[in-house]
Structure formats: C-alpha cells, structure tokens
Design an enzyme around this catalytic site. Structure first.
Site, short mmCIF file in Angstrom:
data_model
loop_
_atom_site.label_atom_id
_atom_site.label_comp_id
_atom_site.label_asym_id
_atom_site.label_seq_id
_atom_site.Cartn_x
_atom_site.Cartn_y
_atom_site.Cartn_z
N GLU A 1 0.86 -6.22 7.44
CA GLU A 1 1.58 -5.59 8.57
C GLU A 1 2.88 -4.97 8.10
O GLU A 1 3.40 -4.07 8.73
CB GLU A 1 1.89 -6.59 9.68
CG GLU A 1 0.69 -7.21 10.35
CD GLU A 1 0.35 -8.58 9.78
OE1 GLU A 1 0.71 -8.85 8.61
OE2 GLU A 1 -0.27 -9.38 10.49
N PRO B 1 0.80 -1.23 0.00
CA PRO B 1 0.00 0.00 0.00
C PRO B 1 0.83 1.27 0.00
O PRO B 1 0.32 2.35 -0.29
CB PRO B 1 -0.84 -0.11 1.27
CG PRO B 1 -0.10 -1.07 2.14
CD PRO B 1 0.66 -1.99 1.23
N ASP C 1 -10.60 1.12 -24.74
CA ASP C 1 -10.94 0.94 -23.33
C ASP C 1 -11.07 2.25 -22.59
O ASP C 1 -10.50 3.24 -23.01
CB ASP C 1 -9.75 0.30 -22.59
CG ASP C 1 -9.60 -1.15 -22.90
OD1 ASP C 1 -10.55 -1.71 -23.42
OD2 ASP C 1 -8.52 -1.67 -22.61
N ARG D 1 -3.75 -8.76 -20.47
CA ARG D 1 -4.74 -8.44 -21.50
C ARG D 1 -4.20 -7.50 -22.56
O ARG D 1 -4.79 -7.38 -23.63
CB ARG D 1 -6.03 -7.91 -20.88
CG ARG D 1 -5.92 -6.56 -20.28
CD ARG D 1 -7.19 -6.15 -19.58
NE ARG D 1 -8.25 -5.70 -20.49
CZ ARG D 1 -8.24 -4.55 -21.15
NH1 ARG D 1 -7.22 -3.73 -21.04
NH2 ARG D 1 -9.24 -4.21 -21.94
#
Ligand code: ADE
Length: 254
Positions: A119, A92, A172, A157
C-alpha cells in the site's frame, strides 16, 4: 559483505536465506545476512507500524519512525570507522534493479535492505532514510520481501568464493548484455528432441561459436531491447544483420 534486511515479516525471509548457495555462503562466512523485525523498533504498547494515508484513500502506509529507528540502529551498530551502509528501500516505484546494479552493489561492504508494503511507505523514508529506492520489475508484489531476497541473492552470488570456478558469473545471461545460450545434459534424446550435434562433437571451437550464435539468436528472439546496448563482436554484428534480413540461427551453423 554484510546485508541487513528490515521487514515486518522476518519468517518470509529466514527460510529461503538458509538454503542452497546463500545458506552455504552464510555458513562459510562469505556474507553475513541478518533479518530484523521492524516491529521491535515501533513505540508504544501496540507497537504500531502503519497508519491510514493523509488525504484519504485505501490501505495502510508504513510510518517513518520505526523504519528510521531500525535503520539508524543498524548504521551505528558497526565500528565508527566502518564504511557507511548503503540503504535501499524496495518498492514498485523504485529504479529498476538490473545485473549492472547487482555488480555495483556487490562492491559495497554493507547493505541495508528495507522492505516496503504494497500500500505504500511514507515518502519521508525515501527522502531522509534510504539512499535510493529499487524495484525488481514492473509488477506489484504484496511487499518488498521477495524483492529483498532477489537483491540479496543476485548480489551474494557475485561475491568472491560464493560460486565455484566452474559456474563463475562471467558467462551468465547478462554478463555481456545478452541472454545465455541453451544448455543440455543427458539423455541425448528426450521426448523425441535431440541434443544439437555440435555439442556432442568434442570440437571446442565449433561449440564456442555455436554458443555465441545461440546467445545472440535467443536475445534477438526474446529480448531485442537488450541488443540496443549490447557490446557485439564483428561476427555477432554480421549475424544480427542477417537476422534483421529474415535469416535464422540455423542459417549460420557450420
Ligand atoms: N514491493 C512491491 N512490488 C515491488 C517490486 N516490483 N519491486 C520491489 N519491491 C516491491
């Protein structure tokens, strides 16, 4: 393209990677994706992979040695002339993963995706093992496994032959920095809501213009931040000026 994923939880990945478009791309040899169990690279009878943090605080931190050993084994498993693998830690605290990043990674020949646990991962993995750290968004997952799946999916993809021509990734959402226009299929009326008349008109010019307009409208409504960097055609710029003055997409539909 080869993608190796290092994780403490291989079964979190093996199911999803065997299904649908990714599963078919692997079966057709368009991409090689392998999942590796971090624990196999941990030393000792107990194969310890995590320890409490220096300095105190809760949770367990992934130790650097098993991760480094796993990545080193993958780096050297190809031929010596093979291009160097790009090693990415998922966590993160990483830089944000975007479509532009997916396009860049799709040009590599070998990716190693390392899944962190929530953690934390010993900082020396970032410093000495991984080339970079990526986050898939501003929220905290229990581990990097869903993020590794997201990266593997978004990159695969884009590889040649993975999507049929008709669903080519060129139109897209994000291909031009805008969200994609709405799509409809049968039936023409569902719960009282009709398919827009223009899409049933057979007039390809009108349809293309409507899609362009709706793509811009949607982006304006939902992700105005994307408009700061989007590459707009003159007519789109005119529509956007209209939205800024309080006009809506329907004011521009012909
Ligand atoms: N691990 C935990 N949260 C994550 C996130 N947002 N992106 C990538 N890896 C993660």
């Amino acid at each position: 393209m080869r993608i190796d994923i290092v994780t403490l939880f291989p079964r979190m990945l093996e199911g999803p990677l065997g299904e649908s478009i990714l599963g078919r791309a692997r079966a057709r040899g368009l991409v090689q994706i392998r999942v590796h169990d971090l624990r196999e690279h941990a030393e000792g009878r107990h194969r310890v992979t995590d320890e409490p943090p220096f300095g105190g605080g809760g949770g367990m931190i992934l130790k650097p040695e098993p991760l480094a050993a796993a990545v080193d084994a993958l780096r050297t498993s190809g031929s010596s002339s093979a291009p160097r693998a790009r090693v990415i830690l998922l966590g993160p605290a990483g830089r944000r993963f975007t479509q532009a990043e997916a396009r860049e990674l799709a040009r590599e020949s070998h990716l190693v995706l390392v899944c962190g646990r929530y953690e934390g991962v010993d900082e020396r993995v970032s410093e000495t093992v991984a080339d970079e750290e990526l986050s898939i968004g501003d929220y905290v997952l229990t581990g990097g496994e869903p993020a590794a799946l997201v990266v593997a999916d978004a990159v695969t993809r884009l590889l040649p032959g993975v999507l049929g021509d008709e669903s080519a990734p060129t139109n897209d959402s994000f291909a031009r920095g805008l969200l994609e226009h709405p799509q409809y299929t049968r039936p023409e009326v569902f719960r009282g809501a009709s398919v827009p008349e223009v899409l049933r008109s057979g007039d390809h010019g009108r349809i293309a213009r409507w899609r362009q307009l709706m793509s811009l409208w949607r982006t304006w409504q939902r992700r105005p931040d994307l408009l700061e960097t989007a590459d707009l055609a003159p007519e789109e710029q005119k529509w956007l000026d209209g939205f800024r003055q309080g006009r809506t997409a329907s004011d521009f539909v012909d």
